[in-house]
Motif scaffolding. Structure first.
Motif, PDB file in Angstrom:
ATOM      1  N   GLU A  59       0.823  -1.210   0.000  1.00  0.00           N
ATOM      2  CA  GLU A  59       0.000   0.000   0.000  1.00  0.00           C
ATOM      3  C   GLU A  59       0.860   1.264   0.000  1.00  0.00           C
ATOM      4  O   GLU A  59       0.598   2.207  -0.745  1.00  0.00           O
ATOM      5  N   THR A  60       1.879   1.287   0.852  1.00  0.00           N
ATOM      6  CA  THR A  60       2.727   2.483   0.927  1.00  0.00           C
ATOM      7  C   THR A  60       3.590   2.633  -0.333  1.00  0.00           C
ATOM      8  O   THR A  60       3.929   3.758  -0.716  1.00  0.00           O
ATOM      9  N   PHE A  61       3.927   1.502  -0.986  1.00  0.00           N
ATOM     10  CA  PHE A  61       4.665   1.584  -2.246  1.00  0.00           C
ATOM     11  C   PHE A  61       3.812   2.277  -3.309  1.00  0.00           C
ATOM     12  O   PHE A  61       4.300   3.141  -4.054  1.00  0.00           O
ATOM     13  N   LYS A  62       2.534   1.918  -3.376  1.00  0.00           N
ATOM     14  CA  LYS A  62       1.626   2.572  -4.333  1.00  0.00           C
ATOM     15  C   LYS A  62       1.502   4.056  -4.046  1.00  0.00           C
ATOM     16  O   LYS A  62       1.508   4.885  -4.969  1.00  0.00           O
ATOM     17  N   ILE A  63       1.389   4.399  -2.760  1.00  0.00           N
ATOM     18  CA  ILE A  63       1.276   5.816  -2.389  1.00  0.00           C
ATOM     19  C   ILE A  63       2.537   6.584  -2.780  1.00  0.00           C
ATOM     20  O   ILE A  63       2.468   7.686  -3.331  1.00  0.00           O
ATOM     21  N   SER A  64       3.714   5.998  -2.528  1.00  0.00           N
ATOM     22  CA  SER A  64       4.974   6.655  -2.869  1.00  0.00           C
ATOM     23  C   SER A  64       5.093   6.874  -4.373  1.00  0.00           C
ATOM     24  O   SER A  64       5.529   7.940  -4.826  1.00  0.00           O
ATOM     25  N   ILE A  65       4.700   5.862  -5.146  1.00  0.00           N
ATOM     26  CA  ILE A  65       4.756   5.988  -6.609  1.00  0.00           C
ATOM     27  C   ILE A  65       3.813   7.081  -7.093  1.00  0.00           C
ATOM     28  O   ILE A  65       4.190   7.945  -7.911  1.00  0.00           O
ATOM     29  N   LEU A  66       2.577   7.083  -6.608  1.00  0.00           N
ATOM     30  CA  LEU A  66       1.587   8.073  -7.053  1.00  0.00           C
ATOM     31  C   LEU A  66       2.010   9.492  -6.682  1.00  0.00           C
ATOM     32  O   LEU A  66       1.911  10.407  -7.507  1.00  0.00           O
ATOM     33  N   VAL A  67       2.483   9.659  -5.448  1.00  0.00           N
ATOM     34  CA  VAL A  67       2.896  10.996  -5.002  1.00  0.00           C
ATOM     35  C   VAL A  67       4.099  11.483  -5.801  1.00  0.00           C
ATOM     36  O   VAL A  67       4.153  12.643  -6.235  1.00  0.00           O
ATOM     37  N   SER A  68       5.070  10.597  -6.028  1.00  0.00           N
ATOM     38  CA  SER A  68       6.276  10.987  -6.767  1.00  0.00           C
ATOM     39  C   SER A  68       5.954  11.328  -8.224  1.00  0.00           C
ATOM     40  O   SER A  68       6.471  12.319  -8.756  1.00  0.00           O
ATOM     41  N   LEU A  69       5.101  10.537  -8.861  1.00  0.00           N
ATOM     42  CA  LEU A  69       4.750  10.801 -10.259  1.00  0.00           C
ATOM     43  C   LEU A  69       3.921  12.071 -10.399  1.00  0.00           C
ATOM     44  O   LEU A  69       4.171  12.893 -11.289  1.00  0.00           O
ATOM     45  N   ALA A  70       2.928  12.235  -9.518  1.00  0.00           N
ATOM     46  CA  ALA A  70       2.081  13.425  -9.593  1.00  0.00           C
ATOM     47  C   ALA A  70       2.886  14.689  -9.286  1.00  0.00           C
ATOM     48  O   ALA A  70       2.773  15.704  -9.984  1.00  0.00           O
ATOM     49  N   GLY A  71       3.712  14.627  -8.240  1.00  0.00           N
ATOM     50  CA  GLY A  71       4.545  15.776  -7.911  1.00  0.00           C
ATOM     51  C   GLY A  71       5.565  16.078  -8.991  1.00  0.00           C
ATOM     52  O   GLY A  71       5.865  17.244  -9.272  1.00  0.00           O
ATOM     53  N   ASN A  72       6.099  15.026  -9.612  1.00  0.00           N
ATOM     54  CA  ASN A  72       7.067  15.207 -10.695  1.00  0.00           C
ATOM     55  C   ASN A  72       6.426  15.908 -11.887  1.00  0.00           C
ATOM     56  O   ASN A  72       7.027  16.798 -12.505  1.00  0.00           O
ATOM     57  N   LEU A  73       5.214  15.503 -12.218  1.00  0.00           N
ATOM     58  CA  LEU A  73       4.519  16.134 -13.336  1.00  0.00           C
ATOM     59  C   LEU A  73       4.269  17.615 -13.062  1.00  0.00           C
ATOM     60  O   LEU A  73       4.500  18.465 -13.932  1.00  0.00           O
ATOM     61  N   MET A  74       3.802  17.924 -11.857  1.00  0.00           N
ATOM     62  CA  MET A  74       3.557  19.328 -11.516  1.00  0.00           C
ATOM     63  C   MET A  74       4.861  20.117 -11.480  1.00  0.00           C
ATOM     64  O   MET A  74       4.917  21.268 -11.940  1.00  0.00           O
ATOM     65  N   ALA A  75       5.925  19.520 -10.946  1.00  0.00           N
ATOM     66  CA  ALA A  75       7.222  20.198 -10.905  1.00  0.00           C
ATOM     67  C   ALA A  75       7.745  20.461 -12.313  1.00  0.00           C
ATOM     68  O   ALA A  75       8.375  21.496 -12.564  1.00  0.00           O
ATOM     69  N   PHE A 212      -2.033   6.491   6.482  1.00  0.00           N
ATOM     70  CA  PHE A 212      -1.551   7.052   5.210  1.00  0.00           C
ATOM     71  C   PHE A 212      -0.072   7.351   5.364  1.00  0.00           C
ATOM     72  O   PHE A 212       0.309   8.252   6.119  1.00  0.00           O
ATOM     73  N   SER A 213       0.766   6.593   4.664  1.00  0.00           N
ATOM     74  CA  SER A 213       2.207   6.740   4.805  1.00  0.00           C
ATOM     75  C   SER A 213       2.890   6.415   3.490  1.00  0.00           C
ATOM     76  O   SER A 213       2.282   5.853   2.581  1.00  0.00           O
ATOM     77  N   THR A 214       4.160   6.783   3.405  1.00  0.00           N
ATOM     78  CA  THR A 214       4.969   6.426   2.239  1.00  0.00           C
ATOM     79  C   THR A 214       5.864   5.241   2.591  1.00  0.00           C
ATOM     80  O   THR A 214       6.026   4.894   3.763  1.00  0.00           O
ATOM     81  N   LEU A 215       6.464   4.641   1.582  1.00  0.00           N
ATOM     82  CA  LEU A 215       7.265   3.444   1.809  1.00  0.00           C
ATOM     83  C   LEU A 215       8.463   3.691   2.732  1.00  0.00           C
ATOM     84  O   LEU A 215       8.707   2.883   3.641  1.00  0.00           O
ATOM     85  N   PRO A 216       9.269   4.751   2.549  1.00  0.00           N
ATOM     86  CA  PRO A 216      10.401   4.970   3.475  1.00  0.00           C
ATOM     87  C   PRO A 216       9.960   5.118   4.929  1.00  0.00           C
ATOM     88  O   PRO A 216      10.622   4.602   5.835  1.00  0.00           O
ATOM     89  N   ILE A 217       8.847   5.811   5.175  1.00  0.00           N
ATOM     90  CA  ILE A 217       8.346   5.972   6.539  1.00  0.00           C
ATOM     91  C   ILE A 217       7.884   4.631   7.093  1.00  0.00           C
ATOM     92  O   ILE A 217       8.125   4.298   8.261  1.00  0.00           O
ATOM     93  N   GLN A 218       7.232   3.833   6.247  1.00  0.00           N
ATOM     94  CA  GLN A 218       6.769   2.520   6.687  1.00  0.00           C
ATOM     95  C   GLN A 218       7.942   1.591   6.991  1.00  0.00           C
ATOM     96  O   GLN A 218       7.878   0.778   7.916  1.00  0.00           O
ATOM     97  N   MET A 219       9.017   1.712   6.232  1.00  0.00           N
ATOM     98  CA  MET A 219      10.210   0.910   6.508  1.00  0.00           C
ATOM     99  C   MET A 219      10.815   1.274   7.859  1.00  0.00           C
ATOM    100  O   MET A 219      11.250   0.397   8.618  1.00  0.00           O
ATOM    101  N   LEU A 220      10.852   2.563   8.178  1.00  0.00           N
ATOM    102  CA  LEU A 220      11.357   2.985   9.488  1.00  0.00           C
ATOM    103  C   LEU A 220      10.473   2.445  10.608  1.00  0.00           C
ATOM    104  O   LEU A 220      10.971   2.003  11.658  1.00  0.00           O
TER     105      LEU A 220
END
Length: 261
Positions: A59-75, A212-220
């Motif tokens: 779940e957190t992997f999907k969130i990290s991918i979506l956030v990174s792709l969406a933020g990358n597009l806007m950036a 609601f978390s991202t993969l790096p936070i979930q790993m910690l």
């Protein structure tokens, strides 16, 4: 000869310093026991299988991918025009504007993350996903602008002026002349910004919430409660994913180069 020997030794030491931890993590991921240890006492793929049994990783992997792709597009939508304006024109306040765009890199991540939490989440009451999207867009924007600006610094703007003098419009010239010539810079900027966002911890830890978390936070969080080699297995898969992405980008740039030729 002595200088060459010393240089070679230093080079190998640097490579060992950089690659050594990755090798150790990769080896420990095959430990059959329930405790992370090096060297491992045997060989097992159980912990790789365990990754797909733990739903929070997926779940957190999907969130990290979506956030990174969406933020990358806007950036990209914000960064490409900004980089073009900063490289192409001289205007009043250019240095100040450039400093503002670079400031997210200069400010400590913890300070920036707390500021985002204070104003984006608390003051304006935005949802966690929206706040995470805005925060990651801001931290990716400096990388997009700097890399693309570096690519534009090697671009000969007389080509653009020649196209304009032959009757092409400004928009047409930008999309048909400028963008194709800085394509490699755009690809590099996207890759660097994506990796920065996907692996970010200091910003994400302030912007995430319960459920609601991202993969790096979930790993910690997982490391705080468990001591098995699952985290090592996750790290190996992320390394493979990163290497595969870089190989794909390299192949894509190679195909684009030969097609252009």
């Amino acid at each position: 000869m002595k200088k060459n020997w010393v240089l070679a030794l230093v080079t190998w030491l640097v490579f060992a310093f950089l690659i050594g931890p990755l090798v150790i993590i990769s080896i420990t991921s095959f430990e059959p026991g329930s405790v992370l240890k090096f060297p491992p006492k045997g060989f097992s793929l159980n912990w790789y299988e365990n990754i797909f049994k733990v739903s929070m990783f997926l779940e957190t992997f999907k969130i990290s991918i979506l956030v990174s792709l969406a933020g990358n597009l806007m950036a990209l939508l914000l960064g490409i025009p900004a980089a073009y304006a900063l490289s192409r024109y001289d205007f009043k306040g250019k240095q100040l504007l450039n400093a503002i765009f670079i400031s997210p890199v200069l400010i400590p991540g913890i300070v920036l993350g707390f500021t985002f939490l204070r104003y984006i989440i608390v003051s304006y009451g935005l949802p966690v996903y929206a706040g995470l999207f805005i925060g990651h867009t801001i931290i990716m924007l400096p990388f997009i602008i700097r890399v693309i600006s570096s690519s534009l610094s090697n671009f000969d703007f007389s080509i653009e002026e020649a196209a304009l003098s032959l009757g092409a419009g400004h928009v047409e010239t930008f999309f048909k002349i400028v963008l194709p010539n800085i394509r490699s810079g755009i690809i590099a900027a996207v890759l660097i910004a994506f990796l920065e966002s996907f692996n970010n911890v200091d910003i994400s830890v302030f912007m995430t919430g319960p459920g609601f978390s991202t993969l790096p936070i979930q790993m910690l969080t997982y490391v705080e409660n468990y001591f098995d080699p699952t985290i090592a297995a996750v790290s190996v898969l992320l390394m493979i994913l990163t290497a595969g992405l870089m190989f794909f980008i390299e192949r894509l740039m190679g195909v684009a180069y030969f097609t252009k030729r």
